[in-house]
Design an enzyme around this catalytic site. Structure first.
Site: not given
Ligand code: AMP
Length: 282
Positions: A31-32, A36-37, A176
């Protein structure tokens, strides 16, 4: 997009999706979320019929003096980013569901977990391989997407999947970075203004290393020394490790040849950051 917390509901949906013959792409996260995610979710979206993102700050991969308690969390914002990126299902379990009181089973990958981050974070990869294994069993994905940002994690998960004959394809995705080169990380939020500036020395040292290699440098020890000296020139840093290794086996190398990984972990103030670069040396 749906958000589920229970195993029962999640397994029910997965069963239905699989029955329909749809492929499942899975992005495990703590999370957060940042871009990139999001890049991992985009790739999963392109390659699969159904996209699952897990959001779970996994207690077993944190050491006793690490940042488990204060690890940043923001489910509402995460849900928004997931939805925009094309997620179908967020799995967001409570820790007590994943690790009930009588929990006893862990997955250990040897050797490849003993160096780099494994050396400075004992037990970390045991926590990672255990949770990833559990999540793979829950989500039953065809493909799982992992960022090269955590290069050792990708290598460890690939080894686990190979050694345990798991039916899932691991897809490594590129790092990223922010416009100024800093690798995106949920932990970047810990940095104050001065530390944020100092943190640029990580990517700078790696980009300098890439230039040195493309100018013909062949000696791993010399390359490592150069990176250490660049990082040490920044006063707020405290080097945990700088390693030049074979990208696949993570074994130390002397001569720069083939697929190499330059990986580092550095503390900026109290915040430990990692970064790496993979190079093909002819
Ligand atoms: P985390 O939430 O930090 O556990 O990360 C979840 C996934 O996102 C892992 O596969 C990470 O490698 C990946 N990831 C984190 N930061 C980046 C980044 N800057 N670029 C690409 N992937 C990333």
């Amino acid at each position: 997009m749906i958000i589920l917390q229970t195993l029962k509901e999640t397994k029910e949906i997965i069963r239905k999706i699989k029955k329909e013959g749809k492929s499942i792409g899975f992005v495990p996260t703590m999370g957060y979320l940042h871009q990139g995610h999001v890049s991992l979710i985009h790739q999963a979206r392109q390659e699969n019929d159904f996209v699952v993102v897990s959001i779970f700050v996994n207690p077993t991969q944190f050491g006793p003096n690490e940042d488990f308690e204060k690890y940043p969390r923001d489910l509402d914002r995460d849900a928004m980013l997931c939805k925009e990126a094309g997620t179908d299902l967020i799995f967001h379990p409570e820790a007590s569901l994943i690790y009930p009181d009588n929990y006893m089973t862990y997955v250990d990958v040897n050797q490849i977990t003993e160096k780099l981050c494994g050396a400075s974070r004992p037990g970390h990869f045991r926590g990672v391989t255990t949770i990833v294994n559990k999540l793979f069993n829950i989500v039953e994905a065809d493909r799982a997407y992992f960022g090269q940002k955590d290069a050792q994690q990708v290598a460890v998960i690939q080894k686990m999947v190979e050694d345990l004959n798991m039916n899932i394809e691991i897809i490594p995705c590129p790092i990223v970075r922010e416009a100024d080169g800093l690798a995106m990380s949920s932990r970047n939020v810990y940095l104050n203004q001065e530390e944020r500036k100092a943190a640029l020395v990580l990517s700078r040292s790696l980009f300098n290393a890439r230039n040195a290699v493309s100018s013909g440098l062949k000696d791993a020890a010399a390359l490592k020394a150069e990176i250490i000296s660049t990082i040490a020139s920044e006063p707020l840093t405290n080097i945990d490790y700088v390693e030049v290794v074979d990208a696949r086996t993570l074994r130390d190398i002397e001569k720069l040849q083939g697929e190499i990984l330059i990986a580092l972990a550095v503390k900026i103030g109290k915040t430990r950051l990692i970064d790496n670069i993979r190079l093909e040396v002819r």
